[in-house]
Design an enzyme around this catalytic site. Sequence first.
Site, mmCIF file in Angstrom:
data_model
loop_
_atom_site.group_PDB
_atom_site.id
_atom_site.type_symbol
_atom_site.label_atom_id
_atom_site.label_comp_id
_atom_site.label_asym_id
_atom_site.label_seq_id
_atom_site.Cartn_x
_atom_site.Cartn_y
_atom_site.Cartn_z
ATOM 1 N N GLU A 258 6.053 3.630 -8.476
ATOM 2 C CA GLU A 258 7.237 2.797 -8.594
ATOM 3 C C GLU A 258 6.787 1.536 -9.342
ATOM 4 O OE1 GLU A 258 10.453 0.657 -5.639
ATOM 5 O OE2 GLU A 258 8.996 2.040 -4.770
ATOM 6 N N ARG B 177 -3.310 8.790 3.151
ATOM 7 C CA ARG B 177 -3.480 7.588 2.329
ATOM 8 C C ARG B 177 -4.891 7.071 2.463
ATOM 9 N NH1 ARG B 177 1.411 5.084 1.077
ATOM 10 N NH2 ARG B 177 0.546 3.062 0.567
ATOM 11 N N LYS C 77 1.471 -2.946 -1.703
ATOM 12 C CA LYS C 77 1.936 -3.799 -2.797
ATOM 13 C C LYS C 77 2.610 -5.062 -2.264
ATOM 14 C CE LYS C 77 3.487 -0.153 -5.182
ATOM 15 N NZ LYS C 77 4.344 0.643 -6.031
HETATM 16 P P1 ATP Z 1 2.434 0.664 -1.630
HETATM 17 O O1 ATP Z 1 2.445 0.987 -0.193
HETATM 18 O O2 ATP Z 1 1.161 0.043 -2.085
HETATM 19 O O3 ATP Z 1 3.621 -0.098 -2.091
HETATM 20 P P2 ATP Z 1 3.646 3.011 -2.603
HETATM 21 O O4 ATP Z 1 3.380 4.289 -1.937
HETATM 22 O O5 ATP Z 1 4.948 2.385 -2.355
HETATM 23 O O6 ATP Z 1 2.446 2.050 -2.336
HETATM 24 P P3 ATP Z 1 4.087 4.062 -5.195
HETATM 25 O O7 ATP Z 1 4.136 3.325 -6.470
HETATM 26 O O8 ATP Z 1 5.352 4.627 -4.677
HETATM 27 O O9 ATP Z 1 3.463 3.076 -4.145
HETATM 28 O O10 ATP Z 1 2.949 5.155 -5.216
HETATM 29 C C1 ATP Z 1 2.703 6.042 -6.260
HETATM 30 C C2 ATP Z 1 1.865 7.181 -5.738
HETATM 31 O O11 ATP Z 1 0.626 6.709 -5.219
HETATM 32 C C3 ATP Z 1 2.569 7.899 -4.608
HETATM 33 O O12 ATP Z 1 2.429 9.289 -4.793
HETATM 34 C C4 ATP Z 1 1.859 7.421 -3.387
HETATM 35 O O13 ATP Z 1 1.900 8.392 -2.385
HETATM 36 C C5 ATP Z 1 0.431 7.181 -3.903
HETATM 37 N N1 ATP Z 1 -0.241 6.173 -3.104
HETATM 38 C C6 ATP Z 1 0.176 4.907 -2.840
HETATM 39 N N2 ATP Z 1 -0.672 4.287 -2.011
HETATM 40 C C7 ATP Z 1 -1.671 5.157 -1.736
HETATM 41 C C8 ATP Z 1 -2.857 5.117 -0.920
HETATM 42 N N3 ATP Z 1 -3.202 4.034 -0.234
HETATM 43 N N4 ATP Z 1 -3.647 6.221 -0.893
HETATM 44 C C9 ATP Z 1 -3.322 7.310 -1.598
HETATM 45 N N5 ATP Z 1 -2.232 7.424 -2.367
HETATM 46 C C10 ATP Z 1 -1.407 6.369 -2.435
HETATM 47 MG MG MG Z 2 6.846 3.519 -2.855
#
Ligand code: ATP
Ligand code: MG
Length: 556
Positions: A35, A261, A271
């Site tokens: 995102e 994760r 984030k």
């Molecule tokens: P955040 O919690 O940091 O905002 P998010 O999951 O909202 O992270 P996205 O931009 O939606 O962030 O994530 C893009 C991809 O990265 C998704 O497939 C998500 O599952 C993966 N991802 C995000 N954080 C992690 C993590 N800590 N470990 C492994 N994969 C991750």
């Molecule tokens: Mg997200």
Amino acid sequence: MTEEKAKPVNFIEKIINEDIASGKHSNIVTRFPPEPNGYLHIGHAKSICLNFGLAQQFGGQCNLRFDDTNPEKEEDEYVQSIQDDVRWLGFQWAGEVRYTSDYFDQLHAWAIDLINAGKAYVCDLSPEEAKEYRGNFETPGKNSPFRDRSIEENLALFEKMRAGEFDEGACGLRVKIDMASPNMSMRDPYIYRIKKATHHQTGDKWCIYPSYDFAHGQSDAIEGITHSVCTLEFADHRPLYDWFIENLETPAEPHQYEFGRLNINYTVTSKRKLRALVEGKVVAGWDDPRMPTISGMRRRGYTPTAIRNFCDSLAVAKTDGTVDVAQLEFFIRDDLNQNAPRAMCVINPLKVVISNLPADYEENLTVPFLQDHAELGERDIPFTNEIYIDQDDFKEEYSKKFKKKFCVGKRIRLRHGYVIEADGFEKDAEGNIIQVNASLIENTLGCDPEDGDKPKGVVHWVSTKHAIEAELRMYNRLFLDANPDSGKKDFMECLNPESLIVTKGLIEPALAHAKPETVFQFEREGYYVADRFDHNSDKPVFNLTIGLREDKSLAN
Ligand code: ATP
Ligand code: MG
């Protein structure tokens, strides 16, 4: 293919192997779907290495798709930084960058299909009412009073939503599944909401936006994704993912798989929290070298190879886990130890005057940046009758504990240079040693002294006349608490007040011309990178990447 690796096959590789063996899939297609609402962090690196890695391993492709269903939070800056970060890590997505918003027309058409099939309805409950009707884990939800609207009425209302005739929150489109489902995400989820916001890709074309759940699986289907890999928090959404694929005429039937994760101790990977650090000016920006963002690690001097090796070392498990930051640091040191050019920088200078050399003596010692790595080139180190060594390398009195050190009557080898012997020293009024007087032992460049009195230690040094002052930014962990993310304390209360100390060092002249982003081992001091943005030959700036050895005192 996977058998060749020493690493055990992870559960996703196992599934792919089976899908290939059964003929279900021949061409593997994955995607990385960030995102664009912040910079990528080390957790994303794990997801990138996994998704792009699977595609490489199975000769398939991996797409980069911006999950841009939320118009309010997204910015072009993030769209750009995410692409830079993925490329810097060493991956290239298949074809053009994709956006979920590319599929808004198709998603809208599918929403109309669901209305026509009697499976979606426009609901006028206010957000508070909808929440109340939804129930909770213990209590089943109640059907919305708008659930039984006619297809015609729903079509007309949905069209009015699209045309901007309602205010935000006035109504939304929901799918009719089961308000009593034990899985909350199946309780008639909203698939379209009104948001009167300008979208960074589609401008003002839309004032209704699909939900993540409605967009994600269908985008996967459009792109022919075979294995849609996401993190565990989406496991509860999988039945919904499958429901849409079953109930819509999609061009393919992708599957979602969830893995744990990555969490790292002494670090936050969310984030929202990272943004709070940036906006609260706790750090200098998303790419501050203390940030666990990819751009922060890059500026810190971490290498793509080291980050990839770290990610590859992690288990791809069905549970979340916390990894010790020392494991990441191990891979950083491992790569730098093998590949970083060596150079000299004196941080706490002590002058040494070599009395048996003329005052205008100057000799250039031409030496490689790294033994057995001719590709890294060589540099000239000027040697003169006055040099600096580190204060800690000279001792007033000989002791067994310091037997490798320099003291009166003892010898030391200058790295890449001659052997010298200390004859005496001078002190200031406070009793600090401010100068060592020494003699050069002749014919000791690259060989031992002829009299057989070999020095025990080797020290780094710079010529006083040629040394250049550099700014050294000494970075340390941003958090003192091993678990700043635990929620027990506010993570802002776990900050390390000494996470950045700015000091000075005296560098050998060749280092002033170092290319930004080159990481050096400053011999006996640590790994330092020429700052990506601030370093130049007029004002050299180096960031401490990591110490030479693990500092056990930090691992409390
Ligand atoms: P955040 O919690 O940091 O905002 P998010 O999951 O909202 O992270 P996205 O931009 O939606 O962030 O994530 C893009 C991809 O990265 C998704 O497939 C998500 O599952 C993966 N991802 C995000 N954080 C992690 C993590 N800590 N470990 C492994 N994969 C991750
Ligand atoms: Mg997200």
